[in-house]
Design a protein around this motif. Structure first.
Motif, PDB file in Angstrom:
ATOM      1  N   LYS A   1      -0.113  20.703  15.026  1.00 53.10           N
ATOM      2  CA  LYS A   1      -0.061  19.353  15.587  1.00 53.10           C
ATOM      3  C   LYS A   1       1.231  19.233  16.390  1.00 53.10           C
ATOM      4  O   LYS A   1       2.315  19.461  15.867  1.00 53.10           O
ATOM      5  CB  LYS A   1      -0.077  18.316  14.464  1.00 53.10           C
ATOM      6  N   THR A   2       1.097  18.899  17.665  1.00 55.03           N
ATOM      7  CA  THR A   2       2.272  18.741  18.516  1.00 55.03           C
ATOM      8  C   THR A   2       2.839  17.343  18.315  1.00 55.03           C
ATOM      9  O   THR A   2       2.153  16.348  18.518  1.00 55.03           O
ATOM     10  CB  THR A   2       1.912  18.965  19.995  1.00 55.03           C
ATOM     11  N   LEU A   3       4.091  17.293  17.881  1.00 57.96           N
ATOM     12  CA  LEU A   3       4.747  16.019  17.614  1.00 57.96           C
ATOM     13  C   LEU A   3       5.547  15.531  18.813  1.00 57.96           C
ATOM     14  O   LEU A   3       5.687  14.345  19.036  1.00 57.96           O
ATOM     15  CB  LEU A   3       5.673  16.141  16.399  1.00 57.96           C
ATOM     16  N   GLN A   4       6.091  16.461  19.579  1.00 56.74           N
ATOM     17  CA  GLN A   4       6.934  16.098  20.711  1.00 56.74           C
ATOM     18  C   GLN A   4       6.844  17.223  21.725  1.00 56.74           C
ATOM     19  O   GLN A   4       6.784  18.394  21.364  1.00 56.74           O
ATOM     20  CB  GLN A   4       8.373  15.935  20.222  1.00 56.74           C
ATOM     21  N   SER A   5       6.813  16.874  22.987  1.00 58.21           N
ATOM     22  CA  SER A   5       6.796  17.913  24.013  1.00 58.21           C
ATOM     23  C   SER A   5       7.720  17.506  25.145  1.00 58.21           C
ATOM     24  O   SER A   5       8.274  16.425  25.151  1.00 58.21           O
ATOM     25  CB  SER A   5       5.372  18.145  24.516  1.00 58.21           C
ATOM     26  N   GLY A   6       7.839  18.378  26.090  1.00 58.52           N
ATOM     27  CA  GLY A   6       8.789  18.176  27.184  1.00 58.52           C
ATOM     28  C   GLY A   6       9.759  19.339  27.160  1.00 58.52           C
ATOM     29  O   GLY A   6       9.361  20.485  27.009  1.00 58.52           O
ATOM     30  N   ARG A   7      11.055  19.032  27.288  1.00 53.85           N
ATOM     31  CA  ARG A   7      12.061  20.100  27.214  1.00 53.85           C
ATOM     32  C   ARG A   7      12.091  20.730  25.833  1.00 53.85           C
ATOM     33  O   ARG A   7      12.371  21.902  25.682  1.00 53.85           O
ATOM     34  CB  ARG A   7      13.454  19.548  27.530  1.00 53.85           C
TER      35      ARG A   7
END
Length: 200
Positions: free
Chosen positions: A96-102
């Motif tokens: 489960k992806t909780l945060q993305s970006g850098r």
């Protein structure tokens, strides 16, 4: 049109403009998420995901599917080889992806077994791009092991969870599983057989 209706129309038009702006922001976020998704896969998988996300027009659908099948077959072969080598069989993996970006933060849950020992491991994996390389960090490790005799193993599990040393857990799990199997065989060897019980 009355002044009251005119005010209501203006209010509704303003609300429509806000909603349209919000839709545009969400579309941009979706495009960024698709980019992030494709960045974290190697080779053919990345190319196929980029094509499916609309980031690349080269290659047809058949080529993309062919590359995906090839990648999946390679991954399945690697998994089977790992299972044969270390005796640990994974039955489920949830990401489960909780945060993305850098900074990409994913929560992973792995379930499986090693011989008769059933386990579940949960942890967070943070991946941050630093220059040309990626830095990965494991945190919030939680291990659940289903075994009738964990008295001697529970303190070890606590240390593994505190240190976040997942590799140590899997190495030790195999050894512990082998010792449990040896112990069970020893107990079976010294138990009186059923046939001897009937002959008395």
């Amino acid at each position: 049109m009355s002044e009251e209706n005119s005010d209501e129309v203006k209010m509704l038009e303003a609300q429509i403009e806000r909603l349209q702006a919000e839709v545009e922001v969400l579309k941009l976020q979706q495009q960024e998420n698709h980019k992030d998704l494709t960045l974290h896969f190697p080779g053919h998988m990345r190319d196929a995901l980029a094509h499916l996300c609309g980031q690349r027009a080269a290659g047809g659908q058949e080529e993309v599917l062919s590359k995906l099948r090839e990648e999946i077959q390679e991954l399945e072969a690697d998994l089977e080889l790992q299972t044969q080598m270390n005796g640990i069989s994974l039955s489920r993996c949830l990401v489960k992806t909780l945060q993305s970006g850098r900074k990409l933060v994913q929560k992973l849950c792995l379930s499986g077994h090693c011989s008769e020992l059933v386990f579940q491991v949960e942890f967070k994996l943070s991946e941050m791009k630093v220059g040309q390389s990626c830095e990965r960090r494991l945190s919030e490790l939680n291990v659940v092991l289903d075994s009738p005799d964990l008295r001697s193993f529970s303190s070890f599990l606590s240390r593994v969870e505190e240190s976040g040393d997942l590799l140590l857990f899997f190495r030790t799990l195999r050894t512990f599983s082998d010792r449990c199997d040896d112990r069970a065989r020893t107990f079976r060897h010294f138990q009186p057989s059923e046939a001897a019980g009937f002959s008395k």
